[in-house]
Design an enzyme around this catalytic site. Structure first.
Site, PDB file in Angstrom:
ATOM      1  CD  GLU A 264      -8.023   6.773   4.757  1.00  0.00           C
ATOM      2  OE1 GLU A 264      -8.204   7.178   5.947  1.00  0.00           O
ATOM      3  OE2 GLU A 264      -7.116   6.762   3.993  1.00  0.00           O
TER       4      GLU A 264
ATOM      5  CD1 TRP B  71      -3.295   1.861   6.238  1.00  0.00           C
ATOM      6  CD2 TRP B  71      -5.500   2.416   6.172  1.00  0.00           C
ATOM      7  NE1 TRP B  71      -3.649   1.924   4.863  1.00  0.00           N
ATOM      8  CE2 TRP B  71      -4.929   2.379   5.020  1.00  0.00           C
ATOM      9  CE3 TRP B  71      -6.747   2.807   6.367  1.00  0.00           C
ATOM     10  CZ2 TRP B  71      -5.800   2.461   3.665  1.00  0.00           C
ATOM     11  CZ3 TRP B  71      -7.677   2.857   5.227  1.00  0.00           C
ATOM     12  CH2 TRP B  71      -7.230   2.768   4.092  1.00  0.00           C
TER      13      TRP B  71
ATOM     14  CE1 TYR C  46      -3.553   2.394   0.459  1.00  0.00           C
ATOM     15  CE2 TYR C  46      -2.340   3.279   2.312  1.00  0.00           C
ATOM     16  CZ  TYR C  46      -3.285   3.528   1.366  1.00  0.00           C
ATOM     17  OH  TYR C  46      -4.312   4.624   1.447  1.00  0.00           O
TER      18      TYR C  46
END
Ligand code: ZN
Length: 179
Positions: A39, A47, A17
């Site tokens: 998000e 995350w 990522y």
């Protein structure tokens, strides 16, 4: 203080990522919608949790096809609430569906979500947050800031010494970049 650029490289989930997505411009509306939904779902969680559930999210939300998610009815939402692969939070699921509808509205006025973002770029974070608050739901300062950093609309995703920072700088400004 260590940054994402310190901890992410080489990590099985964060690494890819960080190296290929974080801070890179995104043109496709479904992919932009995916990032916004992810998000929003991160709120209150890590995350890493979201990255690990990403494949399940894509499956549960029709690969984030905006037109399809915008049509999810009460039954479909109830089914999502039963899906242990994603974050089972009614407000976050409702926000995904409502924001898909809002994106369809932006397409009518601007052609695409990406075009709408471009039309308002650049602006500072406070101005973006005000704009997102009146355009979408569940988009407070932190979520809006993270989304815009991760899609390259706000600067500073990567530390100056990070190799990806140099790669992104070479791509030039957001509006000049064409994949
Ligand atoms: Zn970095």
């Amino acid at each position: 203080m260590s940054t994402y650029c310190d901890i992410a490289p080489g990590h099985p989930d964060h690494g890819p990522y960080h190296d290929t997505e974080y801070g890179f411009p995104v043109r496709d509306d479904d992919r932009l919608f995916e990032r916004l939904v992810l998000e929003i779902n991160q709120a209150g969680l890590s995350w890493l949790t979201i990255l690990r559930k990403r494949a399940a999210f894509r499956e549960a939300f029709d690969d984030f096809a905006v037109e399809r998610v915008a049509r999810y009815d009460a039954r479909r939402r109830a089914r999502l609430l039963q899906n242990a692969g994603i974050i089972r939070n009614r407000l976050k699921i409702d926000a995904a569906v409502e924001n898909a509808k809002r994106i369809l509205a932006l397409r009518r006025t601007h052609g695409s979500f990406a075009n709408w973002l471009d039309a308002h770029h650049p602006r500072d974070k406070d101005a973006w947050v005000r704009l997102f608050k009146k355009t979408f739901v569940f988009t407070g300062g932190e979520i809006t800031g993270s989304f815009l950093l991760s899609t390259g609309y706000l600067p500073g995703a990567h530390a100056p010494g990070c190799p990806v920072h140099a790669r992104l700088a070479k791509l030039g400004s957001h509006l000049e970049f064409q994949p």
